[in-house]
Design an enzyme around this catalytic site. Structure first.
Site, short mmCIF file in Angstrom:
data_model
loop_
_atom_site.label_atom_id
_atom_site.label_comp_id
_atom_site.label_asym_id
_atom_site.label_seq_id
_atom_site.Cartn_x
_atom_site.Cartn_y
_atom_site.Cartn_z
N THR A 69 9.88 2.12 -0.58
CA THR A 69 11.16 2.54 -1.15
C THR A 69 12.30 2.37 -0.16
OG1 THR A 69 10.08 4.11 -2.64
CG2 THR A 69 12.42 4.45 -2.20
N LYS B 226 0.83 -1.20 0.00
CA LYS B 226 0.00 0.00 0.00
C LYS B 226 0.87 1.26 0.00
CE LYS B 226 -4.10 1.76 2.43
NZ LYS B 226 -3.71 3.20 2.44
N ASP C 196 7.55 3.35 -9.53
CA ASP C 196 6.60 4.24 -8.85
C ASP C 196 6.70 5.63 -9.48
OD1 ASP C 196 5.20 5.90 -7.06
OD2 ASP C 196 5.70 4.62 -5.36
N CYS D 273 3.89 8.02 27.30
CA CYS D 273 2.81 8.99 27.13
C CYS D 273 1.57 8.28 26.61
CB CYS D 273 3.22 10.10 26.17
SG CYS D 273 3.41 9.58 24.44
#
Length: 345
Positions: free
Chosen positions: A47, A41, A70, A289
């Protein structure tokens, strides 16, 4: 997703087996591989992973070519070096080359530097063949891929790695040998019908005997062995494999499952999945966090699903970093995560 009952049957015998190594070492060790595709996806880090895999391949192969199909051509960004349609040596390497081709390219877009005046499909006349095949949707693009593949084969690279476009373009690329073979059949069927018309065009343009449909047909037929050879190689797991890249989120996992099923339908081997951008939180006081806790919990959920769903795959987990992976040094550093599982020091 796949049917759960089918999955139970498929993985039942493997349940007691030791899990596969979470690295791409299996690819590096398989010296028979000629074609490696990396895809998934959009936005998952294809890359970065493909360039990193290419770097690792340079350590065990004579010469390596990475081809970007691409439209974004991020390979240039990853290595901080401009590449073109002609194989160019990557700075910092003696045996790594890169090139970029448009996934929507046509025959007219193939650079003249790669072409011979007498050989290949363009020997019959670049512009003329382009016009001849333009009436058949998809053939121009597929034939240009065929010519690129023929030229790449002639350059005798030890292994060729494709940094592919998002899933749809990738599947179309992998299907191109069948498209060309089918398209050539159509062209040859209508050759006799088109011959008088083409001859008239030749007389009108003053090209006369230069336009010979029999000669054109013969030259087109000359590429059939190449097409059949590539088609056989693509479907041979000893020569071709596909590496899926995803992130630990629902849409990406769903797309990966769909891609794997489509690859199975067209007979392309795949047994490696790279789960990229995994959060390995560091905490000096033992507290995380709220955002880190939430993301870790979410990723953990989908990583667990991947491990259950793809027990017979090498599942490689690569980290989400604080900075971009740009430049040869950073790509080299990131490539280590493909062969040595990441851990917090």
């Amino acid at each position: 997703m796949s049917n759960s009952n089918n999955l139970d049957e498929e993985f039942y015998d493997a349940s007691g087996e030791e899990s596969l190594q979470p690295t791409v070492q299996n690819i590096l060790d398989q010296k028979s591989l000629k074609w490696i595709f990396v895809g998934g996806k959009g936005g998952v880090g294809k890359t970065t992973c493909s360039c990193s895999l290419a770097v690792q391949l340079t350590k065990c192969r004579k010469n390596v070519l990475i081809i970007s199909t691409d439209p974004a051509h991020n390979v240039s960004d990853a290595f901080s070096q401009k590449f073109s349609k002609v194989p160019t040596k990557v700075n910092g390497f003696d045996n790594l080359f890169a090139m970029e081709i448009d996934p929507n390219l046509g025959i007219a877009d193939i650079p003249d530097e790669l072409m011979s005046n007498d050989t290949g499909i363009l020997g019959a006349g670049k512009k003329l063949i382009q016009e001849f095949v333009s009436a058949f949707p998809g053939i121009d693009e597929a034939m240009s891929y065929t010519e690129v593949m023929r030229l790449v084969q002639a350059m005798n690279f030890d292994v060729v790695l494709f940094d592919t476009a998002p899933t749809g373009h990738t599947l179309r690329l992998l299907k191109f040998p069948a498209v060309v073979e089918k398209g050539l059949g159509k062209l040859l069927k209508v050759k006799n019908t088109l011959t008088p018309f083409i001859s008239q065009i030749g007389q009108m343009t003053g090209m006369g005997d230069e336009i010979n449909t029999d000669s054109m047909a013969a030259k087109l037929m000359d590429i059939l062995p190449t097409i059949k050879s590539i088609n056989e190689q693509f479907k041979d797991p000893n020569q071709t494999t596909f590496v899926c890249v995803c992130i630990a989120e629902f849409l990406s996992l769903y797309e990966t499952e769909r891609l794997i099923q489509e690859l199975a339908k067209i007979g392309i081997d795949t047994h490696n999945i790279i789960a990229n951008q995994i959060l390995f939180p560091k905490s000096s006081d033992g507290q995380l966090c709220g955002l880190c806790k939430s993301r870790c919990k979410l990723q953990g959920k989908y990583l667990e699903q991947m491990e259950d769903l793809y027990e017979d795959f090498h599942l490689i987990k690569t980290p989400l970093l604080e900075s971009e992976v740009r430049g040869v040094d950073k790509v080299k550093a990131f490539s280590q995560h493909l062969v040595v599982p990441y851990s917090i020091e």
